[in-house]
Write a protein that holds these residues in place. Structure first.
Motif, PDB file in Angstrom:
ATOM      1  N   LEU A 295      62.308 -85.957 -41.846  1.00  0.00           N
ATOM      2  CA  LEU A 295      61.019 -85.175 -42.184  1.00  0.00           C
ATOM      3  C   LEU A 295      60.040 -86.358 -42.597  1.00  0.00           C
ATOM      4  O   LEU A 295      58.773 -86.255 -42.101  1.00  0.00           O
ATOM      5  CB  LEU A 295      61.235 -84.161 -43.287  1.00  0.00           C
ATOM      6  CG  LEU A 295      61.927 -82.950 -42.690  1.00  0.00           C
ATOM      7  CD1 LEU A 295      61.699 -82.236 -43.813  1.00  0.00           C
ATOM      8  CD2 LEU A 295      61.074 -82.217 -41.678  1.00  0.00           C
ATOM      9  N   ARG A 296      60.475 -87.332 -43.411  1.00  0.00           N
ATOM     10  CA  ARG A 296      59.508 -88.380 -43.784  1.00  0.00           C
ATOM     11  C   ARG A 296      59.121 -89.393 -42.754  1.00  0.00           C
ATOM     12  O   ARG A 296      57.919 -89.654 -42.627  1.00  0.00           O
ATOM     13  CB  ARG A 296      60.167 -89.172 -45.171  1.00  0.00           C
ATOM     14  CG  ARG A 296      59.063 -90.463 -45.666  1.00  0.00           C
ATOM     15  CD  ARG A 296      59.794 -90.980 -46.752  1.00  0.00           C
ATOM     16  NE  ARG A 296      60.160 -90.030 -48.073  1.00  0.00           N
ATOM     17  CZ  ARG A 296      61.132 -89.625 -48.535  1.00  0.00           C
ATOM     18  NH1 ARG A 296      62.289 -89.987 -47.918  1.00  0.00           N
ATOM     19  NH2 ARG A 296      61.216 -88.934 -49.412  1.00  0.00           N
ATOM     20  N   LYS A 297      59.982 -89.629 -41.970  1.00  0.00           N
ATOM     21  CA  LYS A 297      59.674 -90.491 -40.792  1.00  0.00           C
ATOM     22  C   LYS A 297      58.703 -89.679 -39.827  1.00  0.00           C
ATOM     23  O   LYS A 297      57.820 -90.608 -39.150  1.00  0.00           O
ATOM     24  CB  LYS A 297      60.950 -91.052 -39.937  1.00  0.00           C
ATOM     25  CG  LYS A 297      60.430 -91.888 -38.900  1.00  0.00           C
ATOM     26  CD  LYS A 297      62.034 -92.182 -38.192  1.00  0.00           C
ATOM     27  CE  LYS A 297      62.020 -93.220 -37.011  1.00  0.00           C
ATOM     28  NZ  LYS A 297      63.354 -93.653 -36.727  1.00  0.00           N
ATOM     29  N   HIS A 298      58.928 -88.442 -39.523  1.00  0.00           N
ATOM     30  CA  HIS A 298      58.201 -87.758 -38.503  1.00  0.00           C
ATOM     31  C   HIS A 298      56.960 -86.970 -39.222  1.00  0.00           C
ATOM     32  O   HIS A 298      56.681 -85.858 -38.521  1.00  0.00           O
ATOM     33  CB  HIS A 298      58.989 -86.921 -37.868  1.00  0.00           C
ATOM     34  CG  HIS A 298      60.058 -87.545 -36.839  1.00  0.00           C
ATOM     35  ND1 HIS A 298      59.732 -88.481 -35.442  1.00  0.00           N
ATOM     36  CD2 HIS A 298      61.386 -88.071 -36.923  1.00  0.00           C
ATOM     37  CE1 HIS A 298      60.826 -89.039 -35.163  1.00  0.00           C
ATOM     38  NE2 HIS A 298      61.743 -88.899 -35.937  1.00  0.00           N
ATOM     39  N   ALA A 299      56.734 -87.196 -40.537  1.00  0.00           N
ATOM     40  CA  ALA A 299      55.556 -86.057 -41.122  1.00  0.00           C
ATOM     41  C   ALA A 299      54.457 -86.116 -40.509  1.00  0.00           C
ATOM     42  O   ALA A 299      53.735 -84.897 -40.418  1.00  0.00           O
ATOM     43  CB  ALA A 299      55.593 -86.784 -42.331  1.00  0.00           C
ATOM     44  N   SER A 300      54.016 -87.066 -39.784  1.00  0.00           N
ATOM     45  CA  SER A 300      52.678 -87.088 -38.977  1.00  0.00           C
ATOM     46  C   SER A 300      52.771 -86.162 -37.827  1.00  0.00           C
ATOM     47  O   SER A 300      51.548 -85.943 -37.367  1.00  0.00           O
ATOM     48  CB  SER A 300      52.306 -88.661 -38.387  1.00  0.00           C
ATOM     49  OG  SER A 300      53.472 -89.312 -37.658  1.00  0.00           O
ATOM     50  N   GLU A 301      53.920 -85.906 -37.402  1.00  0.00           N
ATOM     51  CA  GLU A 301      54.004 -84.964 -36.246  1.00  0.00           C
ATOM     52  C   GLU A 301      53.780 -83.522 -36.563  1.00  0.00           C
ATOM     53  O   GLU A 301      53.657 -82.657 -35.705  1.00  0.00           O
ATOM     54  CB  GLU A 301      55.268 -85.256 -35.446  1.00  0.00           C
ATOM     55  CG  GLU A 301      55.394 -86.682 -34.771  1.00  0.00           C
ATOM     56  CD  GLU A 301      56.801 -86.865 -34.186  1.00  0.00           C
ATOM     57  OE1 GLU A 301      57.208 -85.961 -33.467  1.00  0.00           O
ATOM     58  OE2 GLU A 301      57.300 -88.063 -34.256  1.00  0.00           O
ATOM     59  N   LEU A 302      53.918 -83.406 -37.814  1.00  0.00           N
ATOM     60  CA  LEU A 302      53.939 -81.873 -38.325  1.00  0.00           C
ATOM     61  C   LEU A 302      52.754 -81.545 -38.896  1.00  0.00           C
ATOM     62  O   LEU A 302      52.503 -80.346 -39.299  1.00  0.00           O
ATOM     63  CB  LEU A 302      55.005 -81.923 -39.343  1.00  0.00           C
ATOM     64  CG  LEU A 302      56.405 -82.240 -39.178  1.00  0.00           C
ATOM     65  CD1 LEU A 302      57.443 -82.043 -40.369  1.00  0.00           C
ATOM     66  CD2 LEU A 302      56.956 -81.236 -38.133  1.00  0.00           C
ATOM     67  N   LEU A 303      51.860 -82.220 -38.875  1.00  0.00           N
ATOM     68  CA  LEU A 303      50.333 -81.993 -39.417  1.00  0.00           C
ATOM     69  C   LEU A 303      49.377 -81.734 -38.294  1.00  0.00           C
ATOM     70  O   LEU A 303      49.016 -82.694 -37.546  1.00  0.00           O
ATOM     71  CB  LEU A 303      49.867 -83.247 -40.206  1.00  0.00           C
ATOM     72  CG  LEU A 303      48.356 -82.892 -40.977  1.00  0.00           C
ATOM     73  CD1 LEU A 303      48.545 -81.817 -41.947  1.00  0.00           C
ATOM     74  CD2 LEU A 303      47.836 -84.247 -41.579  1.00  0.00           C
ATOM     75  N   GLY A 304      49.033 -80.499 -38.176  1.00  0.00           N
ATOM     76  CA  GLY A 304      47.974 -80.125 -36.772  1.00  0.00           C
ATOM     77  C   GLY A 304      46.840 -79.892 -37.786  1.00  0.00           C
ATOM     78  O   GLY A 304      46.518 -80.040 -38.604  1.00  0.00           O
ATOM     79  N   ARG A 305      46.088 -79.423 -36.618  1.00  0.00           N
ATOM     80  CA  ARG A 305      44.691 -78.930 -36.998  1.00  0.00           C
ATOM     81  C   ARG A 305      44.720 -77.516 -37.868  1.00  0.00           C
ATOM     82  O   ARG A 305      43.971 -77.496 -38.815  1.00  0.00           O
ATOM     83  CB  ARG A 305      43.643 -78.912 -35.960  1.00  0.00           C
ATOM     84  CG  ARG A 305      43.076 -80.195 -35.357  1.00  0.00           C
ATOM     85  CD  ARG A 305      42.485 -79.825 -33.906  1.00  0.00           C
ATOM     86  NE  ARG A 305      41.435 -80.841 -33.568  1.00  0.00           N
ATOM     87  CZ  ARG A 305      42.246 -81.738 -33.026  1.00  0.00           C
ATOM     88  NH1 ARG A 305      43.296 -81.700 -32.664  1.00  0.00           N
ATOM     89  NH2 ARG A 305      41.432 -82.869 -32.475  1.00  0.00           N
ATOM     90  N   GLN A 306      45.611 -76.803 -37.513  1.00  0.00           N
ATOM     91  CA  GLN A 306      45.765 -75.706 -38.371  1.00  0.00           C
ATOM     92  C   GLN A 306      46.339 -75.909 -39.842  1.00  0.00           C
ATOM     93  O   GLN A 306      45.595 -75.292 -40.843  1.00  0.00           O
ATOM     94  CB  GLN A 306      46.582 -74.515 -37.720  1.00  0.00           C
ATOM     95  CG  GLN A 306      46.773 -73.156 -38.515  1.00  0.00           C
ATOM     96  CD  GLN A 306      45.456 -72.330 -38.261  1.00  0.00           C
ATOM     97  OE1 GLN A 306      44.405 -72.413 -37.525  1.00  0.00           O
ATOM     98  NE2 GLN A 306      45.061 -72.001 -39.546  1.00  0.00           N
ATOM     99  N   GLU A 307      47.333 -77.000 -39.991  1.00  0.00           N
ATOM    100  CA  GLU A 307      47.614 -77.110 -41.161  1.00  0.00           C
ATOM    101  C   GLU A 307      46.724 -78.013 -41.901  1.00  0.00           C
ATOM    102  O   GLU A 307      46.576 -77.939 -43.351  1.00  0.00           O
ATOM    103  CB  GLU A 307      48.773 -78.225 -40.868  1.00  0.00           C
ATOM    104  CG  GLU A 307      50.233 -77.288 -40.434  1.00  0.00           C
ATOM    105  CD  GLU A 307      50.156 -77.036 -39.052  1.00  0.00           C
ATOM    106  OE1 GLU A 307      51.073 -76.308 -38.460  1.00  0.00           O
ATOM    107  OE2 GLU A 307      49.295 -77.507 -38.408  1.00  0.00           O
ATOM    108  N   THR A 308      45.855 -78.865 -41.470  1.00  0.00           N
ATOM    109  CA  THR A 308      44.916 -79.585 -42.053  1.00  0.00           C
ATOM    110  C   THR A 308      43.809 -78.570 -42.456  1.00  0.00           C
ATOM    111  O   THR A 308      43.304 -78.832 -43.716  1.00  0.00           O
ATOM    112  CB  THR A 308      44.177 -80.456 -41.111  1.00  0.00           C
ATOM    113  OG1 THR A 308      45.361 -81.249 -40.449  1.00  0.00           O
ATOM    114  CG2 THR A 308      43.364 -81.240 -41.680  1.00  0.00           C
TER     115      THR A 308
END
Length: 677
Positions: free
Chosen positions: A477-490
């Motif tokens: 999760l720490r390595k791929h955290a950037s892939e989990l942040l979309g516009r909706q989450e932002t």
């Protein structure tokens, strides 16, 4: 006015007239039968209402029926005392119902009054009083809940008004019931007084004015008085019962009869036990089997029928569910659900099912919850729900972690072993199955429980399989955290921040930057494992520098500089100096000279052979620093940091690249090596 309005008004006026004008006995009989019919109707309606507000007129109706009953009592009393007669209805109740025995009749009447006055009326009055109090106390909370649902878009304005009106009507209803129950109480008292007056006054009139003997007068007037009391109190008892049913009726989707059959008879096996107890009672008590066994058999047979009915109902429900699923599969809309991708998936082989099965002692679900909480605290990102499921296509002890449907990590576990990681030197006495720690790729051994304590004494780090999975999942999760942040989450993060910092958010979003541009900055930070929890500082930096540039890569550098203390503390170990690798001035100049500009921003155009030399020299320095027990840190100038990071991120992804402006001024920096060509 409508005809029905005139009818109600005429009925009320007629009730008042009955108290003043004498009525013939045949009309009195007719009105007494109407009184009994009204009481029975009210009781049946109360039994079939689903919630009290469906019978909201009941308090007013209770007052009118009480008044009607008292008017009948006045008319019947006048008839009994004036003529010694009260019509066929009262005479029938006085002779047929009580067998012509005045004493028995008086006792039956007294029992009915006690039941109505002490048991039903008193209880209904108390329930109505408590319900009114709690309803009033709960009104503010219910109003706030409705307002919250309205603001969240869960309710329309019309639905909110209806709910507020219902709450108000509930409070008014229970308050009215609290007062109306006093009428029933007074009616019971009045009934006792009227019967006593009829008996005493009738005896005096019969002996003194009509010349009857004392025995004859007492017999006649007692039967008529008790009959009059029974005719009045039986409807009163029915209405009192209806009062209790209404005020004790909780909201339900069904009426009283359906709720009783569904809830009281929901456990057919209990009826078998009851039937068995009744049957044994006939065998071991003087009651006898002739009286108990028919009842016991009827109860057992009823339990059998209900059990069979419940099985058939379950089968019908399963068939209906299956038909619904088949219809959904055949419908064209069912394809939509197939294209949805879970953000995070954890799949495992069948041998690892105990890991997630709570009944077998598995605590993986609890660990996942703690991982999500810890990740939110460390990285400031809300991890989506992790889908956990078994997969028979995997090997029994294998598990796979997927991000948006694509495999990103894989590992194997032995649930009856422990993972022992070497302290840097191997001990020949520690025997196990060679493997690699899945999160960091370190050499390790799967050891048995007997070998665990010995491995710990030898300096090995020993962890159980659930901890291995939790650590691996956290690192993924720490390595791929950037892939989990979309516009909706932002947007959700920004909306949450807006509640406390509305001025800051309104200045940046959407006046200066869009949600997508802020998302790119946050993704750049997460890609280099920089926490975005301090969203206030991030947006403050964006607000300060967005006037100079809208290049998200350059804005990210400004944000990193604003987070200098956080970034420094992230890599500083204890209170010692920060050991870093630096680039020689020649390499720095070489990089600066090869930075090119375009419409999409700046980029580094470096000769591939030179890039390969930088990789090789940097890898050598990283190896030296790592062997000394320090994390690999590369320190560059602010102008080249971003380009150096992009240059080495595929070859040396674990090397953190910092700039001089990102270091806290209070930290000591020590050179651990220089990259020179």
């Amino acid at each position: 006015m409508k005809l029905k309005d005139l009818g109600v008004i005429g009925a009320v006026i007629g009730i008042v007239v009955m108290m003043v004008i004498p009525m013939p006995t045949f009309l009195l009989d007719f009105l007494l039968i109407i009184n009994l019919s009204i009481a029975l109707t009210i009781l049946l309606v109360a039994m079939n209402t689903k919630e009290p507000l469906e019978f909201g007129i009941f308090p007013s109706l209770l007052l009118l029926t009480t008044l009607f009953r008292l008017a009948l009592n006045v008319s019947s009393t006048r008839s009994i005392l004036s003529s010694g007669e009260a019509g066929d209805v009262i005479h029938t109740f006085g002779t047929f119902v009580i067998g012509g025995n005045a004493v028995v009749g008086f006792i039956v009447f007294l029992i009915l009054v006690i039941i109505q006055f002490i048991v039903i009326t008193k209880g209904s009055e108390r329930v109505a009083e408590v319900a009114a109090r709690f309803t009033l106390d709960a009104m503010p909370g219910k109003q706030i809940s409705i307002d919250a649902d309205l603001n969240a878009g869960l309710l329309t304005e019309r639905e909110a008004r209806e709910k507020r009106s219902k709450i108000q009507r509930e409070a008014d209803f229970y308050g009215a019931m609290d007062g109306a129950s006093k009428f029933v109480k007074g009616d019971a008292i009045a009934g006792m007084i009227i019967v006593a007056i009829n008996i005493i006054a009738g005896f005096v009139i019969g002996v003194a004015m009509r010349g009857e003997s004392a025995t004859q007068a007492m017999q006649n007037y007692t039967i008529l008085s008790v009959g009059d009391g029974l005719v009045s109190q039986i409807p009163a008892l029915l209405i009192s019962t209806a009062t209790g049913l209404v005020v004790t009726r909780a909201a339900s989707d069904n009426n009283l009869s359906e709720d009783i059959t569904k809830q009281l008879l929901a456990y057919p096996k209990m009826l078998f036990i009851v039937g068995g107890v009744i049957g044994l009672m006939g065998l071991f008590t003087p009651i006898g089997v002739l009286k108990t066994w028919p009842v016991a058999g009827l109860i057992v047979y009823g339990g059998f029928l209900m059990q069979r009915s419940m099985k058939l109902e379950t089968i019908r429900e399963l068939e209906q569910v299956e038909e619904t699923k088949q219809e959904e599969v055949r419908s064209p809309e069912s394809v939509i659900s197939l294209i949805q991708v879970d953000p995070i998936e954890f799949e495992f082989g069948y041998a690892l099912i105990p890991l997630a099965d709570v009944n077998q002692g598995g605590d993986l679900l609890d660990r996942v919850i703690m991982i999500r909480r810890q990740f939110a605290l460390e990285m400031g990102l809300v991890v989506p729900v992790i889908r956990i499921r078994d997969n028979i296509q995997l090997r029994p002890n294998e598990y796979v972690i997927k991000i948006k449907g694509n495999e990103v990590a894989r590992g194997e576990l032995l649930l009856d072993h422990y993972l022992a990681m070497s302290p840097g030197f191997d001990d020949e006495n520690i025997v196990g199955i060679p493997t690699k720690e899945p999160a960091f790729g370190l050499p390790a051994l799967w050891v048995t429980d007997n070998m665990r304590e010995q491995a710990e004494f030898a300096g090995y780090t020993v962890v159980d399989p659930p901890s291995v999975v939790a650590t691996h999942l956290t690192e993924v999760l720490r390595k791929h955290a950037s892939e989990l942040l979309g516009r909706q989450e932002t947007k959700q993060l920004i909306d949450s921040l807006r509640e406390n910092y509305p001025a800051l958010v309104d200045e940046v979003v959407p006046n200066q930057l869009s949600i997508g541009e802020v998302q790119k900055v946050l993704i750049n930070l997460l890609r280099e494992k920089v926490s975005i929890r301090d969203l206030v500082t991030i947006l403050e930096a964006l607000a300060d520098y967005v006037g100079y540039t809208k290049d998200t890569d350059i804005l990210t550098e400004y944000v990193r500089q604003a987070l200098s203390r956080q970034i420094t503390n992230q890599y500083k170990a204890g209170g010692g100096p920060l050991k870093v690798i630096t680039l020689s001035p020649n390499v720095e100049k070489l990089l600066l000279d090869n930075i090119q500009g375009s419409d999409q921003g700046t980029y580094l155009a470096l000769d591939p052979r030179v890039s390969q030399q930088i990789y090789q020299k940097l890898a050598e320095q990283v190896q030296v620093v790592t062997n000394q027990g320090h994390p690999p840190l590369l320190l560059t100038s602010p102008n080249t940091r971003m380009h150096v990071r992009k240059l080495i991120e595929r070859v040396l992804p674990d090397v953190a690249v910092l700039s001089f402006n990102e270091l806290d001024t209070t930290v000591d920096v020590q050179s651990g090596g220089v990259v020179n060509l």
